[in-house]
Design a protein around this motif. Structure first.
Motif, short mmCIF file in Angstrom:
data_model
loop_
_atom_site.label_atom_id
_atom_site.label_comp_id
_atom_site.label_asym_id
_atom_site.label_seq_id
_atom_site.Cartn_x
_atom_site.Cartn_y
_atom_site.Cartn_z
N ARG A 65 20.58 -5.04 -7.07
CA ARG A 65 20.70 -6.45 -7.43
C ARG A 65 20.43 -7.34 -6.21
N CYS A 82 22.90 -11.70 -20.26
CA CYS A 82 23.84 -11.62 -19.13
C CYS A 82 24.88 -10.53 -19.28
N SER A 125 18.11 -9.05 -16.48
CA SER A 125 18.19 -7.65 -16.05
C SER A 125 18.85 -6.81 -17.13
N GLY A 146 24.65 -9.33 -13.33
CA GLY A 146 23.61 -10.14 -12.71
C GLY A 146 24.10 -11.53 -12.39
N TRP A 153 16.51 -15.35 -14.84
CA TRP A 153 16.76 -13.95 -14.49
C TRP A 153 17.10 -13.20 -15.76
N ASP A 177 20.68 -16.76 -16.78
CA ASP A 177 20.74 -15.30 -16.88
C ASP A 177 20.62 -14.94 -18.36
N TRP A 197 21.96 0.54 -12.20
CA TRP A 197 21.63 -0.80 -11.69
C TRP A 197 22.75 -1.19 -10.74
#
Length: 225
Positions: free
Chosen positions: A34, A54, A116, A59, A114, A51, A29
């Motif tokens: 990103r 996180c 990720s 991120g 968000w 996030d 990633w």
């Protein structure tokens, strides 16, 4: 269910991975991935951003390029300690220890949500996606990055034993079950040899999506840690 979809196993896993996470993460990633994912979001003026999962703040760092009111949540205190070193506990980012499937925030709070590299550890991903939907404002956006399901049958068996991997069809099922009506999937990859990520950008019904604006209200519910 994969071994790391058990919350206690995931916490133990990240207790040790947190020591090297920032060094190894970029192979799966990357900053370029990103930045591409961030380009698919509409932040508007003064957005309030969350996030979820996180971790060490990779991120989060990207979100801070687009928003001043940023909140981060993770279940692993070891991961968050790395994020504290970067941003402080209450300086640039408000951090919370919590569960993606039981977010400690009020309904309709965030312009952008968000997540990720987190959904693959959720025992109940549809419930987690419902929570992201719940705390997002009408017309806001939710972005989720997870691992794309491998095509090789041997890798599929390995993947299934570890954690959640899913393809676009399964993503359709999960997001629809969680109440999303408008979403699209993107496949991302750091290098031709890297595992693929599936990134979904969803719009929460309601609003026109064009006037995302932050709020000075405290986003945390009364029982938030």
């Amino acid at each position: 269910m994969g071994i790391l979809e058990d919350k206690s196993n995931a916490r133990l896993f990240y207790k040790y991975l947190s020591k090297v996470y920032d060094r190894v993460n970029r192979f799966n990633w990357s900053e370029e991935m990103r930045a591409e994912a961030l380009s698919w979001l509409e932040f508007g003026a003064d957005p309030t951003v969350l996030d979820v999962g996180c971790g060490t703040g990779f991120g989060t760092e990207g979100l801070l390029e687009h928003a001043d009111d940023v909140h981060g949540l993770d279940q692993s205190v070891h991961q968050m300690e790395k994020a504290f070193e970067k941003f402080g506990k209450r300086d640039r980012v408000n951090f919370y220890r919590g569960d993606a499937e039981r977010l400690p925030f009020r309904d309709d709070t965030f312009d952008v949500v968000w997540s990720s590299g987190s959904i693959e550890y959720w025992p109940n991903p549809v419930e987690g996606l419902r929570e992201l939907h719940r705390v997002a404002k009408p017309g806001g956006q939710v972005l989720v990055v997870g691992p794309d399901y491998p095509h090789n049958p041997i890798l599929q068996r390995v993947a299934d034993a570890i954690m959640l991997f899913y393809d676009a069809d399964e993503a359709d099922r999960m997001f629809e079950a969680a109440g999303y009506e408008e979403f699209e999937h993107h496949i991302q990859r750091a290098t031709p040899q890297s595992p693929r990520a599936i990134t979904t950008v969803a719009r929460v019904p309601g609003g026109d999506g064009s006037d995302a604006a932050g709020s000075d209200a405290d986003p945390a519910a009364p029982d938030a840690e």
